[in-house]
Design an enzyme around this catalytic site. Sequence first.
Site, PDB file in Angstrom:
ATOM      1  N   ASP A  65       0.881  -1.162   0.000  1.00  0.00           N
ATOM      2  CA  ASP A  65       0.000   0.000   0.000  1.00  0.00           C
ATOM      3  C   ASP A  65       0.916   1.208   0.000  1.00  0.00           C
ATOM      4  OD1 ASP A  65      -1.583   2.193   0.650  1.00  0.00           O
ATOM      5  OD2 ASP A  65      -2.733   1.150   2.186  1.00  0.00           O
ATOM      6  N   ASN A  92       2.564   2.838 -10.748  1.00  0.00           N
ATOM      7  CA  ASN A  92       1.260   2.881 -11.398  1.00  0.00           C
ATOM      8  C   ASN A  92       0.110   3.120 -10.436  1.00  0.00           C
ATOM      9  OD1 ASN A  92      -0.871   1.997 -13.532  1.00  0.00           O
ATOM     10  ND2 ASN A  92      -1.154   0.566 -11.839  1.00  0.00           N
ATOM     11  N   TYR A 171      -7.278  15.328  -8.315  1.00  0.00           N
ATOM     12  CA  TYR A 171      -6.629  14.424  -9.267  1.00  0.00           C
ATOM     13  C   TYR A 171      -5.742  15.128 -10.304  1.00  0.00           C
ATOM     14  CZ  TYR A 171      -5.940  10.607 -12.566  1.00  0.00           C
ATOM     15  OH  TYR A 171      -5.379   9.674 -13.402  1.00  0.00           O
ATOM     16  N   LYS A 175      -1.519  14.906 -10.515  1.00  0.00           N
ATOM     17  CA  LYS A 175      -0.783  14.381 -11.655  1.00  0.00           C
ATOM     18  C   LYS A 175       0.180  15.428 -12.220  1.00  0.00           C
ATOM     19  CE  LYS A 175      -2.408  10.190 -11.812  1.00  0.00           C
ATOM     20  NZ  LYS A 175      -1.538   9.026 -11.539  1.00  0.00           N
ATOM     21  N   THR A 206     -10.916   1.217 -18.072  1.00  0.00           N
ATOM     22  CA  THR A 206     -10.520   0.700 -16.759  1.00  0.00           C
ATOM     23  C   THR A 206     -11.578   1.100 -15.737  1.00  0.00           C
ATOM     24  OG1 THR A 206      -9.304   2.701 -16.136  1.00  0.00           O
ATOM     25  CG2 THR A 206      -8.078   1.017 -17.362  1.00  0.00           C
TER      26      THR A 206
END
Length: 250
Positions: A65, A92, A171, A175, A206
């Site tokens: 984790d 990833n 998010y 990134k 996904t």
Amino acid sequence: MGNDPVGQRIALVTGANKGIGFEVAAQLAELGITVVVTARDDARRQDAAARLREKGGQVHEVALDVTDSSTVEAAARYVDERLGRLDILVNNAGIGGDVAAQRPSSADLDMVRKVFDTNYFGVIAVTNAMLPLLRRSAAPRIVNVTSGLGSLTNQADQDHYLVNVPAMAGYPPAKTALNALTVQYAKELRADGILVNAIDPGGCDTDFTRGRFTVQRTAAQGAAVAVRLATIPADGPTGGYFNESGTVAW
């Protein structure tokens, strides 16, 4: 970006139990690379490793984790004791978080912190734990799986399709931060021959994108970008941001 002969290289992929992470692990295994499959979910991680072994892959599986330092350290010890070095690290693991809770004007700060904890701080934790093992490699490579949403250029372009993605305080900035972090690691590690790059897999089918955005590509297609950067030769790029078409604008 031609590939070196892969030999018996060793790769570790975070979040490898499903989606792009699983496909990265599968494609690396197909190249004859020993793959360490890591993920938080025990059952999914074990199932992913079993499926790869059924295809003939040389696979290990380890609980990891990225937000839990004890599991990060335990995974590094496992690689050290069982394999002795690491040639490829693919960061990833990531989460999207609740999109509605990330609306900038009403952001849930706990949600934003949670996204950053996995998508940015988790990369630092894993990378630093694995660096001593990567330094033992003759061809060390680090690939950070980012997103097109990390591109400030594209996000600000009113003619780009990303303009239709909801505004989020978590998010996309996480990134973007990961892209910047990639450059900083590349600067520091260039002299050691460790090539560090960020990749945008593009919109793929996904769990993260399904039901949120319209996508036309498979997880395997997105994974191919990461595999290409994970197996570049010594004269390959470092500190770059790439998708399947080439360089992505910062």
